[in-house]
Design a protein around this motif. Sequence first.
Motif, mmCIF file in Angstrom:
data_model
loop_
_atom_site.group_PDB
_atom_site.id
_atom_site.type_symbol
_atom_site.label_atom_id
_atom_site.label_comp_id
_atom_site.label_asym_id
_atom_site.label_seq_id
_atom_site.Cartn_x
_atom_site.Cartn_y
_atom_site.Cartn_z
ATOM 1 N N THR A 1 0.859 -1.191 0.000
ATOM 2 C CA THR A 1 0.000 0.000 0.000
ATOM 3 C C THR A 1 0.892 1.237 0.000
ATOM 4 O OG1 THR A 1 -0.084 -0.105 2.426
ATOM 5 C CG2 THR A 1 -1.914 -1.112 1.198
ATOM 6 N N PRO A 2 1.333 1.685 -1.171
ATOM 7 C CA PRO A 2 2.257 2.803 -1.243
ATOM 8 C C PRO A 2 1.631 4.125 -0.814
ATOM 9 C CG PRO A 2 1.521 2.177 -3.431
ATOM 10 C CD PRO A 2 0.987 1.151 -2.490
ATOM 11 N N ASN A 3 2.416 4.945 -0.130
ATOM 12 C CA ASN A 3 1.999 6.293 0.247
ATOM 13 C C ASN A 3 2.325 7.243 -0.898
ATOM 14 O OD1 ASN A 3 2.660 9.104 1.397
ATOM 15 N ND2 ASN A 3 1.568 8.132 3.087
ATOM 16 N N PRO A 4 1.329 7.990 -1.430
ATOM 17 C CA PRO A 4 1.570 8.833 -2.607
ATOM 18 C C PRO A 4 2.675 9.863 -2.415
ATOM 19 C CG PRO A 4 -0.780 8.604 -2.190
ATOM 20 C CD PRO A 4 -0.074 7.995 -1.016
ATOM 21 N N LEU A 5 2.693 10.529 -1.247
ATOM 22 C CA LEU A 5 3.703 11.569 -1.018
ATOM 23 C C LEU A 5 5.094 10.970 -0.916
ATOM 24 C CD1 LEU A 5 4.448 14.499 -0.518
ATOM 25 C CD2 LEU A 5 3.954 14.143 1.922
ATOM 26 N N ILE A 6 5.226 9.869 -0.169
ATOM 27 C CA ILE A 6 6.540 9.223 -0.021
ATOM 28 C C ILE A 6 7.026 8.721 -1.377
ATOM 29 C CG2 ILE A 6 7.745 7.252 0.983
ATOM 30 C CD1 ILE A 6 5.998 7.554 3.455
ATOM 31 N N CYS A 7 6.126 8.113 -2.138
ATOM 32 C CA CYS A 7 6.506 7.615 -3.465
ATOM 33 C C CYS A 7 6.954 8.751 -4.371
ATOM 34 C CB CYS A 7 5.329 6.874 -4.106
ATOM 35 S SG CYS A 7 5.028 5.243 -3.390
ATOM 36 N N ALA A 8 6.248 9.893 -4.297
ATOM 37 C CA ALA A 8 6.610 11.028 -5.140
ATOM 38 C C ALA A 8 7.985 11.561 -4.789
ATOM 39 C CB ALA A 8 5.557 12.129 -4.999
ATOM 40 N N VAL A 9 8.251 11.702 -3.483
ATOM 41 C CA VAL A 9 9.551 12.207 -3.045
ATOM 42 C C VAL A 9 10.675 11.254 -3.469
ATOM 43 C CG1 VAL A 9 10.980 12.738 -1.028
ATOM 44 C CG2 VAL A 9 8.608 13.514 -1.108
ATOM 45 N N VAL A 10 10.461 9.964 -3.233
ATOM 46 C CA VAL A 10 11.471 8.969 -3.586
ATOM 47 C C VAL A 10 11.688 8.922 -5.099
ATOM 48 C CG1 VAL A 10 11.994 6.507 -3.586
ATOM 49 C CG2 VAL A 10 11.075 7.567 -1.537
ATOM 50 N N GLN A 11 10.589 9.027 -5.851
ATOM 51 C CA GLN A 11 10.718 8.951 -7.301
ATOM 52 C C GLN A 11 11.382 10.204 -7.874
ATOM 53 O OE1 GLN A 11 7.191 7.454 -9.186
ATOM 54 N NE2 GLN A 11 8.531 6.204 -10.425
ATOM 55 N N ILE A 12 11.166 11.342 -7.253
ATOM 56 C CA ILE A 12 11.875 12.559 -7.673
ATOM 57 C C ILE A 12 13.371 12.396 -7.437
ATOM 58 C CG2 ILE A 12 12.269 14.982 -7.061
ATOM 59 C CD1 ILE A 12 9.214 15.196 -6.676
ATOM 60 N N LEU A 13 13.723 11.815 -6.296
ATOM 61 C CA LEU A 13 15.139 11.546 -6.021
ATOM 62 C C LEU A 13 15.719 10.616 -7.080
ATOM 63 C CD1 LEU A 13 15.037 11.033 -2.140
ATOM 64 C CD2 LEU A 13 15.899 13.020 -3.368
ATOM 65 N N ASN A 14 14.920 9.606 -7.470
ATOM 66 C CA ASN A 14 15.381 8.637 -8.463
ATOM 67 C C ASN A 14 15.434 9.241 -9.864
ATOM 68 O OD1 ASN A 14 16.083 6.007 -9.459
ATOM 69 N ND2 ASN A 14 13.985 5.788 -10.162
ATOM 70 N N ASN A 15 14.418 10.023 -10.240
ATOM 71 C CA ASN A 15 14.306 10.563 -11.599
ATOM 72 C C ASN A 15 15.254 11.715 -11.862
ATOM 73 O OD1 ASN A 15 12.168 8.818 -11.468
ATOM 74 N ND2 ASN A 15 10.678 10.206 -12.365
ATOM 75 N N ILE A 16 15.395 12.608 -10.885
ATOM 76 C CA ILE A 16 16.077 13.879 -11.129
ATOM 77 C C ILE A 16 17.375 14.020 -10.343
ATOM 78 C CG2 ILE A 16 15.791 16.390 -11.083
ATOM 79 C CD1 ILE A 16 12.763 15.906 -11.198
ATOM 80 N N VAL A 17 17.328 13.650 -9.051
ATOM 81 C CA VAL A 17 18.498 13.882 -8.196
ATOM 82 C C VAL A 17 19.592 12.849 -8.436
ATOM 83 C CG1 VAL A 17 19.298 14.126 -5.821
ATOM 84 C CG2 VAL A 17 17.043 14.995 -6.463
ATOM 85 N N SER A 18 19.219 11.562 -8.553
ATOM 86 C CA SER A 18 20.227 10.509 -8.751
ATOM 87 C C SER A 18 21.082 10.713 -9.996
ATOM 88 C CB SER A 18 19.567 9.127 -8.793
ATOM 89 O OG SER A 18 19.110 8.759 -7.519
ATOM 90 N N PRO A 19 20.492 11.067 -11.158
ATOM 91 C CA PRO A 19 21.344 11.333 -12.319
ATOM 92 C C PRO A 19 22.342 12.463 -12.103
ATOM 93 C CG PRO A 19 19.083 10.997 -13.024
ATOM 94 C CD PRO A 19 19.071 11.051 -11.528
ATOM 95 N N MET A 20 21.952 13.472 -11.297
ATOM 96 C CA MET A 20 22.887 14.546 -10.980
ATOM 97 C C MET A 20 23.987 14.039 -10.044
ATOM 98 S SD MET A 20 22.219 18.205 -9.079
ATOM 99 C CE MET A 20 21.914 17.399 -7.497
ATOM 100 N N LEU A 21 23.592 13.209 -9.055
ATOM 101 C CA LEU A 21 24.572 12.671 -8.109
ATOM 102 C C LEU A 21 25.561 11.744 -8.797
ATOM 103 C CD1 LEU A 21 22.347 11.895 -4.977
ATOM 104 C CD2 LEU A 21 23.878 13.838 -5.337
ATOM 105 N N ASN A 22 25.101 11.005 -9.807
ATOM 106 C CA ASN A 22 26.010 10.115 -10.535
ATOM 107 C C ASN A 22 27.170 10.878 -11.138
ATOM 108 O OD1 ASN A 22 24.575 7.830 -9.937
ATOM 109 N ND2 ASN A 22 23.616 7.628 -11.933
ATOM 110 N N SER A 23 26.881 12.046 -11.724
ATOM 111 C CA SER A 23 27.956 12.845 -12.323
ATOM 112 C C SER A 23 28.934 13.314 -11.269
ATOM 113 C CB SER A 23 27.367 14.042 -13.079
ATOM 114 O OG SER A 23 26.661 14.906 -12.208
ATOM 115 N N LEU A 24 28.421 13.669 -10.081
ATOM 116 C CA LEU A 24 29.309 14.098 -8.988
ATOM 117 C C LEU A 24 30.118 12.927 -8.448
ATOM 118 C CD1 LEU A 24 26.898 16.469 -7.011
ATOM 119 C CD2 LEU A 24 28.810 17.143 -8.465
ATOM 120 N N ILE A 25 29.452 11.779 -8.271
ATOM 121 C CA ILE A 25 30.124 10.602 -7.723
ATOM 122 C C ILE A 25 31.287 10.175 -8.600
ATOM 123 C CG2 ILE A 25 29.854 8.130 -7.261
ATOM 124 C CD1 ILE A 25 26.948 8.780 -6.392
#
Length: 310
Positions: A261-285
């Motif tokens: 039973t996914p929580n919409p807000l938690i899923c949105a925050v996590v998916q934003i991290l996955n969609n947008i933030v992680s690709p940026m972090l990969n370049s830094l890493i």
Amino acid sequence: MRNHTELNEFILLGIPQTEGLETVLFVIFSFIYFFTLLGNLLILTAIVSSSTLHTPMYFFLGLLSIFDMLFPSVTCPKMLFYLSGQSRAISYGGCAAQLFFYHFLGSTEGCLYSVMAYDRFVAICHPLRYMLIMRPGVCVGLVMAAWLVGSLHATILTSFTFQLTYCGPNHVDYFFCDIPAVLPLACADSSLAQKVGSINVGLLALMLWFSVCVSYTHIGIVILRIRSAEGRQKAFSTCSAHFTAIFCAYGPVIIIYLQPTPNPLICAVVQILNNIVSPMLNSLIYSLRNNEVKRSLKRVFHNVVFTVVE
């Protein structure tokens, strides 16, 4: 049901519980998206411009940079468009395309992580045969296999999701068209599509994660046998950057798609991290933890500055 008119567009409601924050979110995501594109473009430029980086490891890293530019581009431009006050509508075909390319690029990138783990396994566990095993034909074959798996995975999910009839309502309670947000709008029974989606995503993620763990288990054993501290540090530094990027990629998948039973807000925050933030972090890493990439970037900046001054 048959008398209902089928939908020709959906309305994206955006990130749950963020009403009134559109301007702030627009500024934040614009900066993140810009630096994601810039960082990965710089890494790609550094790899292409330096002959010393024309090796299998950096071939895969260059492909990862391309995926890290394409993956957020599936969802971010449309999100920025409606956060700026423009229309939230997305066509039926656009919604299907968004879902397909999101899962195609995401699953292909997951396969690429497994390929990169295998590449590190060969480099550390079989260094004398590395160039023989990871010859150009093998590298291209592995990449083509990753593309094939990603295409098949995305085609199955998109087909099962959009073979259903959608006749209203058309409000997608999310910031892009994804399976958990679109299926509740179907006029027909969507239980089969939900099961297929969960099984497909779950099995692929577990198989890829298992392959990464097998590679890194062997790598860890070999690293512990290295006598020199410098050799252990070099091997660990190379692998830790890759393992950090993998953790950032697989963590959100488990949280989003495998919850009962996914929580919409938690899923949105996590998916934003996955969609947008992680690709940026990969370049830094990969740029900050890799001395060869840093040296190549310095040469690129030096050449650009020298050209401008002239």
